[in-house]
Design an enzyme around this catalytic site. Structure first.
Site, PDB file in Angstrom:
ATOM      1  N   ASN A  79       0.862  -1.188   0.000  1.00  0.00           N
ATOM      2  CA  ASN A  79       0.000   0.000   0.000  1.00  0.00           C
ATOM      3  C   ASN A  79       0.895   1.232   0.000  1.00  0.00           C
ATOM      4  O   ASN A  79       1.498   1.568   1.008  1.00  0.00           O
ATOM      5  CB  ASN A  79      -0.900  -0.040   1.249  1.00  0.00           C
ATOM      6  CG  ASN A  79      -1.726   1.225   1.386  1.00  0.00           C
ATOM      7  OD1 ASN A  79      -1.800   2.047   0.473  1.00  0.00           O
ATOM      8  ND2 ASN A  79      -2.355   1.390   2.547  1.00  0.00           N
ATOM      9  N   TRP A  80       0.939   1.886  -1.135  1.00  0.00           N
ATOM     10  CA  TRP A  80       1.870   3.025  -1.282  1.00  0.00           C
ATOM     11  C   TRP A  80       1.300   4.319  -0.730  1.00  0.00           C
ATOM     12  O   TRP A  80       1.989   5.345  -0.731  1.00  0.00           O
ATOM     13  CB  TRP A  80       2.249   3.197  -2.751  1.00  0.00           C
ATOM     14  CG  TRP A  80       3.077   2.069  -3.283  1.00  0.00           C
ATOM     15  CD1 TRP A  80       3.589   1.026  -2.556  1.00  0.00           C
ATOM     16  CD2 TRP A  80       3.498   1.867  -4.626  1.00  0.00           C
ATOM     17  NE1 TRP A  80       4.292   0.186  -3.374  1.00  0.00           N
ATOM     18  CE2 TRP A  80       4.251   0.681  -4.656  1.00  0.00           C
ATOM     19  CE3 TRP A  80       3.300   2.570  -5.815  1.00  0.00           C
ATOM     20  CZ2 TRP A  80       4.817   0.188  -5.825  1.00  0.00           C
ATOM     21  CZ3 TRP A  80       3.856   2.073  -6.982  1.00  0.00           C
ATOM     22  CH2 TRP A  80       4.608   0.899  -6.971  1.00  0.00           C
ATOM     23  N   LYS A  81       0.036   4.303  -0.338  1.00  0.00           N
ATOM     24  CA  LYS A  81      -0.601   5.501   0.231  1.00  0.00           C
ATOM     25  C   LYS A  81      -0.389   6.695  -0.712  1.00  0.00           C
ATOM     26  O   LYS A  81      -0.395   6.514  -1.930  1.00  0.00           O
ATOM     27  CB  LYS A  81      -0.070   5.742   1.644  1.00  0.00           C
ATOM     28  CG  LYS A  81      -0.185   4.472   2.505  1.00  0.00           C
ATOM     29  CD  LYS A  81       0.081   4.662   3.952  1.00  0.00           C
ATOM     30  CE  LYS A  81      -0.097   3.345   4.677  1.00  0.00           C
ATOM     31  NZ  LYS A  81       0.086   3.436   6.118  1.00  0.00           N
ATOM     32  N   HIS A 134      -9.452   1.529   5.016  1.00  0.00           N
ATOM     33  CA  HIS A 134      -8.155   1.674   5.683  1.00  0.00           C
ATOM     34  C   HIS A 134      -8.307   2.651   6.854  1.00  0.00           C
ATOM     35  O   HIS A 134      -9.073   3.616   6.766  1.00  0.00           O
ATOM     36  CB  HIS A 134      -7.103   2.189   4.688  1.00  0.00           C
ATOM     37  CG  HIS A 134      -5.719   2.117   5.248  1.00  0.00           C
ATOM     38  ND1 HIS A 134      -5.224   3.071   6.101  1.00  0.00           N
ATOM     39  CD2 HIS A 134      -4.748   1.180   5.125  1.00  0.00           C
ATOM     40  CE1 HIS A 134      -3.995   2.723   6.469  1.00  0.00           C
ATOM     41  NE2 HIS A 134      -3.687   1.574   5.885  1.00  0.00           N
ATOM     42  N   GLU A 177      -6.593   5.020   7.883  1.00  0.00           N
ATOM     43  CA  GLU A 177      -6.349   6.438   7.560  1.00  0.00           C
ATOM     44  C   GLU A 177      -7.588   7.062   6.916  1.00  0.00           C
ATOM     45  O   GLU A 177      -7.863   8.246   7.100  1.00  0.00           O
ATOM     46  CB  GLU A 177      -5.112   6.561   6.657  1.00  0.00           C
ATOM     47  CG  GLU A 177      -3.834   6.334   7.453  1.00  0.00           C
ATOM     48  CD  GLU A 177      -2.704   5.669   6.682  1.00  0.00           C
ATOM     49  OE1 GLU A 177      -2.753   5.646   5.442  1.00  0.00           O
ATOM     50  OE2 GLU A 177      -1.782   5.154   7.349  1.00  0.00           O
ATOM     51  N   GLU A 199      -5.048  -4.358  10.948  1.00  0.00           N
ATOM     52  CA  GLU A 199      -3.992  -3.358  11.085  1.00  0.00           C
ATOM     53  C   GLU A 199      -4.229  -2.560  12.360  1.00  0.00           C
ATOM     54  O   GLU A 199      -5.027  -1.602  12.363  1.00  0.00           O
ATOM     55  CB  GLU A 199      -4.007  -2.401   9.892  1.00  0.00           C
ATOM     56  CG  GLU A 199      -3.827  -3.089   8.555  1.00  0.00           C
ATOM     57  CD  GLU A 199      -3.316  -2.120   7.490  1.00  0.00           C
ATOM     58  OE1 GLU A 199      -2.283  -2.426   6.896  1.00  0.00           O
ATOM     59  OE2 GLU A 199      -3.934  -1.063   7.271  1.00  0.00           O
ATOM     60  N   GLY A 205       2.964   2.701  10.700  1.00  0.00           N
ATOM     61  CA  GLY A 205       3.931   3.772  10.469  1.00  0.00           C
ATOM     62  C   GLY A 205       4.683   4.208  11.725  1.00  0.00           C
ATOM     63  O   GLY A 205       5.337   5.237  11.736  1.00  0.00           O
ATOM     64  N   SER A 255       3.824  -1.705  10.370  1.00  0.00           N
ATOM     65  CA  SER A 255       5.282  -1.782  10.535  1.00  0.00           C
ATOM     66  C   SER A 255       5.862  -3.164  10.193  1.00  0.00           C
ATOM     67  O   SER A 255       6.775  -3.639  10.859  1.00  0.00           O
ATOM     68  CB  SER A 255       5.681  -1.362  11.953  1.00  0.00           C
ATOM     69  OG  SER A 255       5.322  -0.009  12.175  1.00  0.00           O
ATOM     70  N   GLY A 298       3.031  -0.957   4.266  1.00  0.00           N
ATOM     71  CA  GLY A 298       3.093   0.445   3.856  1.00  0.00           C
ATOM     72  C   GLY A 298       4.526   0.829   3.540  1.00  0.00           C
ATOM     73  O   GLY A 298       5.067   0.528   2.465  1.00  0.00           O
ATOM     74  N   GLY A 299       5.180   1.476   4.503  1.00  0.00           N
ATOM     75  CA  GLY A 299       6.527   2.027   4.302  1.00  0.00           C
ATOM     76  C   GLY A 299       7.512   1.083   3.638  1.00  0.00           C
ATOM     77  O   GLY A 299       8.220   1.474   2.696  1.00  0.00           O
TER      78      GLY A 299
HETATM   79  P1  13P Z   1       3.265   0.663   7.577  1.00  0.00           P
HETATM   80  O1  13P Z   1       3.757  -0.648   7.031  1.00  0.00           O
HETATM   81  O2  13P Z   1       3.990   1.839   7.026  1.00  0.00           O
HETATM   82  O3  13P Z   1       3.201   0.643   9.080  1.00  0.00           O
HETATM   83  O4  13P Z   1       1.749   0.835   7.075  1.00  0.00           O
HETATM   84  C1  13P Z   1       0.853  -0.203   7.236  1.00  0.00           C
HETATM   85  C2  13P Z   1      -0.382   0.082   6.467  1.00  0.00           C
HETATM   86  O5  13P Z   1      -1.136   0.989   6.804  1.00  0.00           O
HETATM   87  C3  13P Z   1      -0.661  -0.721   5.274  1.00  0.00           C
HETATM   88  O6  13P Z   1      -1.948  -0.499   4.797  1.00  0.00           O
END
Ligand code: 13P
Length: 251
Positions: free
Chosen positions: A9-11, A95, A97, A167, A173, A213, A234-235
């Site tokens: 997930n590149w956000k 998600h 966010e 999650e 993050g 994470s 994510g990251g």
């Molecule tokens: P991180 O891996 O950056 O913690 O993000 C997780 C996430 O929100 C994937 O959708």
């Protein structure tokens, strides 16, 4: 047997050029991988260009959100039909966010889920508790309510496509991952709710990803847990090399 599924997930990261370069690298690293499902979720603007690079690979394409109507006066929204046309087969729904910053509710996620099922997209429905909720012993209750409301009256025939992503918000993050045991406890709880809502066969076949994470260093221990069937990253998915190391966790 549930096939592990890894999503990147590149956000709100990457220009079209950056997205193309990342998937070109990813294609070199894992383009021919077997036994796992891999999906990238670029921002909308990069979907088309990324699709062209992914042609003839086993890497799937997904979007990070969508609206539930097929078309209409909904300024700023993207419909499931538009995603299908761009070559998306997957879509992330709810998600944390989106829940936190854009007011998404379980009711809206339920509508999106039904739209995804009816048009043949694979939905990745996200659930997870906030830090205060965990501290107050409410984590389980919060996740159970999210699941019940998001999955209300879904078409059982289509539900085999469903993917759930657990999650915990406090782990997203932050560099703080849930321990494999904490994650497994919640995944088992989720599978129990799926059993109650969808029946034994579906509950046993639906994949539950862990997200928060995830890194090359912690994926092995997470994947050892019996109810963890992959990760939503994510990251660490922004760089092809670290995402590839996560996907190749067995090696
Ligand atoms: P991180 O891996 O950056 O913690 O993000 C997780 C996430 O929100 C994937 O959708």
């Amino acid at each position: 047997m549930r096939r592990p599924i890894f999503g990147g997930n590149w956000k709100m990261h990457k220009t079209v050029k950056e997205a193309v370069s990342t998937v070109e690298d990813l294609k070199k690293e894992i383009g021919d991988i077997e036994g796992v499902e891999v999906v990238v979720f670029p921002p909308f603007t990069a979907l088309d260009a990324v699709k062209a690079v992914l042609k003839e690979t086993r890497i799937g394409l997904g979007a990070q959100n969508m609206y539930w109507e097929e078309k209409g006066a909904y300024t700023g929204e993207i419909s499931p039909l538009m995603l299908l046309e761009t070559g998306c087969r997957y879509v992330i729904l709810g998600h944390s966010e989106r829940r936190q910053y854009f007011g998404e509710t379980n009711l809206g996620i339920n509508k999106k889920l039904k739209a995804a099922f009816s048009l043949g997209l694979v939905p990745v429905v996200c659930v997870g508790e906030r830090l205060e909720e965990r501290k107050n012993g409410k984590a389980e209750e919060v996740v159970v309510v999210q699941l019940r409301e998001c999955l209300e009256k879904v078409d059982l025939q289509k539900a085999q496509k469903l993917v759930i992503a657990y999650e915990p918000i406090w782990a997203i993050g932050t560099g703080e991952t849930a321990t494999p045991q904490q994650a497994q406890e919640m995944h088992r709880l989720i599978r129990g709710v799926l059993l109650e809502l969808l029946g034994e066969e579906l509950a046993a076949s639906i994949r539950i990803q862990y997200g928060g994470s995830v890194k090359p260093e912690n994926i092995k221990d997470l994947m050892r847990q019996s109810d963890i069937d992959g990760a939503l990253v994510g990251g660490a998915s922004l760089q092809a090399s670290s995402f590839a190391r996560i996907i190749r966790y067995k090696e």
